[in-house]
Scaffold this active site. Structure first.
Site, PDB file in Angstrom:
ATOM      1  CB  SER A  15     -57.359  64.242 -22.369  1.00 30.96           C
ATOM      2  OG  SER A  15     -57.555  63.516 -21.171  1.00 30.96           O
ATOM      3  CG  LEU A  17     -51.439  67.437 -22.010  1.00 32.32           C
ATOM      4  CD1 LEU A  17     -50.523  67.171 -23.207  1.00 32.32           C
ATOM      5  CD2 LEU A  17     -50.668  67.269 -20.722  1.00 32.32           C
ATOM      6  CB  ILE A  21     -54.994  77.305 -20.872  1.00 30.62           C
ATOM      7  CG1 ILE A  21     -56.154  76.849 -19.980  1.00 30.62           C
ATOM      8  CG2 ILE A  21     -54.225  78.439 -20.212  1.00 30.62           C
ATOM      9  CD1 ILE A  21     -57.191  77.914 -19.720  1.00 30.62           C
ATOM     10  CE  LYS A 190     -36.759  58.682 -19.667  1.00 31.01           C
ATOM     11  NZ  LYS A 190     -35.289  58.443 -19.543  1.00 31.01           N
ATOM     12  CB  THR A 191     -37.871  63.524 -24.908  1.00 33.44           C
ATOM     13  OG1 THR A 191     -36.979  62.466 -25.304  1.00 33.44           O
ATOM     14  CG2 THR A 191     -37.111  64.550 -24.084  1.00 33.44           C
ATOM     15  CD  GLN A 195     -37.835  60.861 -28.903  1.00 36.24           C
ATOM     16  OE1 GLN A 195     -37.539  59.957 -29.679  1.00 36.24           O
ATOM     17  NE2 GLN A 195     -37.136  61.103 -27.802  1.00 36.24           N
ATOM     18  CB  CYS A 384     -80.362  79.264 -13.662  1.00 33.40           C
ATOM     19  SG  CYS A 384     -81.431  78.584 -14.967  1.00 33.40           S
ATOM     20  CG  HIS A 510     -76.865  80.675 -16.790  1.00 27.10           C
ATOM     21  ND1 HIS A 510     -76.394  79.679 -15.966  1.00 27.10           N
ATOM     22  CD2 HIS A 510     -78.090  80.267 -17.223  1.00 27.10           C
ATOM     23  CE1 HIS A 510     -77.287  78.696 -15.909  1.00 27.10           C
ATOM     24  NE2 HIS A 510     -78.327  79.038 -16.663  1.00 27.10           N
ATOM     25  CD  GLU A 512     -73.232  81.233 -14.762  1.00 26.40           C
ATOM     26  OE1 GLU A 512     -73.750  80.133 -15.062  1.00 26.40           O
ATOM     27  OE2 GLU A 512     -73.904  82.190 -14.321  1.00 26.40           O
TER      28      GLU A 512
END
Length: 540
Positions: A15, A17, A21, A190-191, A195, A384, A510, A512
């Site tokens: 998770s 990753l 985004i 490493k892949t 896979q 707030c 709020h 933001e």
């Protein structure tokens, strides 16, 4: 364009990753090409929405214009696209099951046995298609929360499989985000985890079209070919996603990797133009080349997890770039602030923001921080609960009302400066029952808030149960604390300001939640401007 195209973004290996985004970056590139784009998040947890979750569990709860309590990724979507999201942009497993069970109780399934397939998956598919059927969008990007292989995610992956079967071949594309770990001992990427992740997705019936590989190091051409071969995708559809200096670099990185071009080709999207990212690049230029620096103390009770105040942190980035100023955030746990140590905690800062929150833990520490900045003329911004704390502090220490408090913290307070809203007093259920979403506010001309916004009438988003008690308003005004923002319909105090202070503003709403890259919020912009002025005067 006759109907919308659909992009599904899944994740594997681990998770965090950055599916949100990557989704927002792709959306930004397509938007910059002239397409109408929206993003939606499907979360696999059983909560109806994140509104009842502790911020330590899931980060902040992002509130939309129409009052939906949603995942924090919707904040990324809005900050990147500069367009509002809605209730339809965030769906959880809980909401899906709640709807299906309600339908079953009402007899909608005519005695059928209600099952995950087809009833749950049909409801998931219906909601995945809703925004695309509105006629407002050319492309709908759907981010699937969690990791491929998680038991919770299986119904969503199955719904994607069915949808791809239902849609025309060029109407959907699947992007799978994976990790290429670097083994220091072996000295190589490493892949194998990628896979295995693609294998798990394929076993669920979904073959990804594009792989976005998160990596700390550049991916060699030979390794891209290897990944392509073992994962059954074209070599030029293996996209490199390196760690970025800032999340706002990612759209440019994805453009360089031609992610948008690969998606357009797969979807046979036509009619777009070369992406216009001039304003985005201008923002990045200001962000990375500041001419000023300030230190802002962020005082709150969840500071150990940055995601708990994600929108506030990003708002400082937007406002800092607008002012060509590097904002250094000093996070302070309000629970540890006392009268004896407040000077130690806040010494040397150029401004203090007291953050929103719920409950009494850390409340008194916030009060002490506000007293300190009020008495020392340090720029202050309360949001707030931060605004409510400023009201209580003023009542105690300026109006000399002993025991003044909020009834949220003390039901028996002799001076309920902050009290529960009348409409909230009969509510017993917690989820989705606060004052939520966009409400109007009228600003007093000449006030700091009016000067920041440049207009008298604004709309801002709310998330609260308690309000300023207007019985004390006259006393506050007489002592120098003015209510500069009022809800025109209810008389609710929305903004308070200390008149004889360089910059002391508290907002019940709020701000933001409405700050974006291209439209930084005016209150944050003015707060940073006040902090710059303060530090210049301090250093004279």
């Amino acid at each position: 364009m006759a109907s919308a195209k659909y992009v599904f973004v899944t994740g594997g290996v681990t998770s965090s990753l950055g599916k949100g985004i990557i989704s927002a970056s792709l959306a930004k590139l397509l938007q910059a090409r002239g397409f109408r784009v929206t993003i939606q998040k499907f979360d696999p947890y059983i909560n109806i929405d994140p509104g009842t979750l502790n911020p330590y569990e899931h980060g902040e709860c992002f509130v939309t214009e129409d009052g939906a309590e949603t995942d924090l990724d919707l904040g990324h979507y809005e900050r990147f696209l500069d367009t509002p999201t809605s209730q339809a942009n965030n769906v959880t497993t809980g909401r899906i099951y709640n709807h299906v069970i309600t339908q079953e109780r009402q007899g909608a399934y005519l005695g059928k046995t209600v099952q995950v397939v087809p009833h749950i998956t049909d409801e998931i598919k219906r909601r995945m298609m809703l925004l695309g059927q509105s006629g407002e969008f050319d492309v709908v990007i759907t981010e699937i929360g969690g990791c491929v292989g998680d038991i919770e995610s299986l119904p969503f992956i199955e719904a994607v499989r069915q949808l791809r079967w239902d849609l025309n071949p060029n109407d959907s594309v699947v992007i799978h985000l994976t990790l290429l770990p670097y083994l220091k001992a072996a000295g190589e990427l490493k892949t194998k985890p990628t896979q295995h992740s693609v294998k798990a997705l394929s076993e669920a019936g979904v073959q990804p079209d594009i792989l976005v590989c998160r990596s700390e190091y550049p991916i060699p051409a030979e390794m891209r070919k290897k990944i392509a071969l073992f994962c059954n995708v074209a070599t030029n559809s293996v996209i490199e996603s390196l760690d970025a200096e800032t999340i706002y670099d990612v759209p440019l990185h994805m453009k360089k990797e031609k992610l948008d071009e690969r998606v357009m080709k797969k979807l046979r999207l036509s009619g777009g133009h070369e992406p216009n990212l001039d304003s985005w690049k201008e923002f990045l230029g200001r962000l990375k080349n500041p001419t000023e620096e300030v230190t802002i103390a962020l005082v709150g009770k969840y500071v150990e997890l940055p995601d708990a105040y994600k929108s506030i942190i990003e708002s400082f980035i937007h406002a800092g770039a607008f002012n060509e100023c590097k904002v250094h955030l000093k996070t302070i746990q309000s629970e540890f602030i006392s009268f004896e140590n407040v000077d130690h905690h806040l010494h040397g800062v150029d401004g203090v923001l007291v953050a929103p929150g719920f409950g009494e833990r850390g409340f008194e520490g916030k009060i002490e921080a506000i007293r300190y900045v009020r008495e020392n003329n340090i720029p202050f911004f309360g949001i707030c609960l931060g605004m409510q704390c400023a009201s209580v502090e003023f009542a105690r220490n300026v109006l000399n009302l002993p025991g003044a408090n909020s009834t949220e913290m003390d039901l028996a307070t002799p001076h309920p400066i902050i009290d529960m809203m009348e409409e909230q007093k009969k509510i017993t259920q917690k989820g989705g029952t606060m004052r939520l979403g966009s409400y109007a506010c009228d600003l007093k001309k000449g006030s700091k808030a009016f000067q920041a916004y440049g207009r008298a009438h604004i709309q801002e988003r709310h998330r609260h149960r308690y309000e300023f008690n207007n019985q004390y308003l006259a006393a506050f005004e007489e002592a120098g604390m003015s209510a500069s923002g009022i809800n025109p319909d209810t008389g609710l105090v929305e903004v308070i300001e200390l008149q004889n202070h360089p910059w002391f503003v508290g907002a019940q709403y709020h701000p933001e939640l409405k700050s974006t890259v291209l439209t930084p919020h005016p209150l944050f912009v003015r707060f940073i401007k006040a902090a710059i002025t303060y530090t210049k005067n301090k250093n004279k």
